[in-house]
Design a protein around this motif. Sequence first.
Motif, PDB file in Angstrom:
ATOM      1  N   TYR A 217      -4.046  -6.285   1.501  1.00 16.25           N
ATOM      2  CA  TYR A 217      -3.521  -4.921   1.252  1.00 16.25           C
ATOM      3  C   TYR A 217      -2.458  -4.433   2.402  1.00 16.25           C
ATOM      4  O   TYR A 217      -3.017  -4.705   3.606  1.00 16.25           O
ATOM      5  CB  TYR A 217      -4.494  -3.789   1.246  1.00 16.25           C
ATOM      6  CG  TYR A 217      -4.032  -2.339   0.861  1.00 16.25           C
ATOM      7  CD1 TYR A 217      -4.042  -1.733  -0.151  1.00 16.25           C
ATOM      8  CD2 TYR A 217      -4.030  -1.607   2.271  1.00 16.25           C
ATOM      9  CE1 TYR A 217      -3.790  -0.574  -0.364  1.00 16.25           C
ATOM     10  CE2 TYR A 217      -3.540  -0.192   2.070  1.00 16.25           C
ATOM     11  CZ  TYR A 217      -3.423   0.202   1.008  1.00 16.25           C
ATOM     12  OH  TYR A 217      -3.042   1.600   0.790  1.00 16.25           O
TER      13      TYR A 217
ATOM     14  N   ASP B  24       0.635   3.822  -3.043  1.00 15.77           N
ATOM     15  CA  ASP B  24       0.163   5.126  -2.788  1.00 15.77           C
ATOM     16  C   ASP B  24       0.982   6.236  -3.284  1.00 15.77           C
ATOM     17  O   ASP B  24       0.586   7.281  -3.759  1.00 15.77           O
ATOM     18  CB  ASP B  24      -0.126   5.379  -1.199  1.00 15.77           C
ATOM     19  CG  ASP B  24      -0.445   6.682  -0.784  1.00 15.77           C
ATOM     20  OD1 ASP B  24      -1.637   7.210  -1.482  1.00 15.77           O
ATOM     21  OD2 ASP B  24      -0.073   7.629   0.082  1.00 15.77           O
TER      22      ASP B  24
ATOM     23  N   THR C 160      -0.141  -1.832   4.636  1.00 14.12           N
ATOM     24  CA  THR C 160       0.379  -0.480   5.028  1.00 14.12           C
ATOM     25  C   THR C 160       0.914  -0.421   6.146  1.00 14.12           C
ATOM     26  O   THR C 160       0.934  -1.188   7.026  1.00 14.12           O
ATOM     27  CB  THR C 160      -0.683   0.506   4.830  1.00 14.12           C
ATOM     28  OG1 THR C 160      -0.443   1.576   4.523  1.00 14.12           O
ATOM     29  CG2 THR C 160      -1.794   0.331   5.773  1.00 14.12           C
TER      30      THR C 160
ATOM     31  N   GLY D  99       0.830  -1.282   0.106  1.00 11.74           N
ATOM     32  CA  GLY D  99      -0.032   0.001  -0.064  1.00 11.74           C
ATOM     33  C   GLY D  99       0.954   1.227   0.050  1.00 11.74           C
ATOM     34  O   GLY D  99       0.548   2.242  -0.544  1.00 11.74           O
TER      35      GLY D  99
END
Length: 167
Positions: free
Chosen positions: A51, A21, A53, A17
């Motif tokens: 996902y 991003d 992050t 992620g």
Amino acid sequence: MIIRRSGDRNIGIFIDGISLDRATRKIGRRIQWKSFKESLSQGRKPVLSNYYTVIPFEDDARQHSFLDAVERDGFSVNIKRLPPKGIDRQVTADVEITTDLCNFALTTENARAILVCPSRELAYPMRILDDRKIECVIVDFGTPQSPELMKAATNWIDLSTTEGIWL
């Protein structure tokens, strides 16, 4: 014995992620998560969609709102926190991605792992999986970060030319 040329693959999606991003901010676009997932899995239902992050030590309502939206669109969100301010330590989700990737690939029959914006640290586990004839596809913007990733990947898909996944 009948040998299938491509056969149905059991798909696992692994998204870094933070890297994704950064890449989407650089090109000034936002992803439509449901369409993105369908595009990555080519319309099939993935076995898993993860996902990963890293978030700040302090809670941020905007960050959680975004992650809730990603989760609503069918992704399992894996969060790792940065250390408190004043503590200088690099934090990545590479260990979590690698562990889940290897677990998926080694326990799922006819596995196809799709790695979105992976870091160069994943080249080594991808090479090991390639030696075991497990398909690893890199999905990224432009040229991948390192030649090691390209050598380890079965295939590479450029997101910058993909339509239908953007808001």
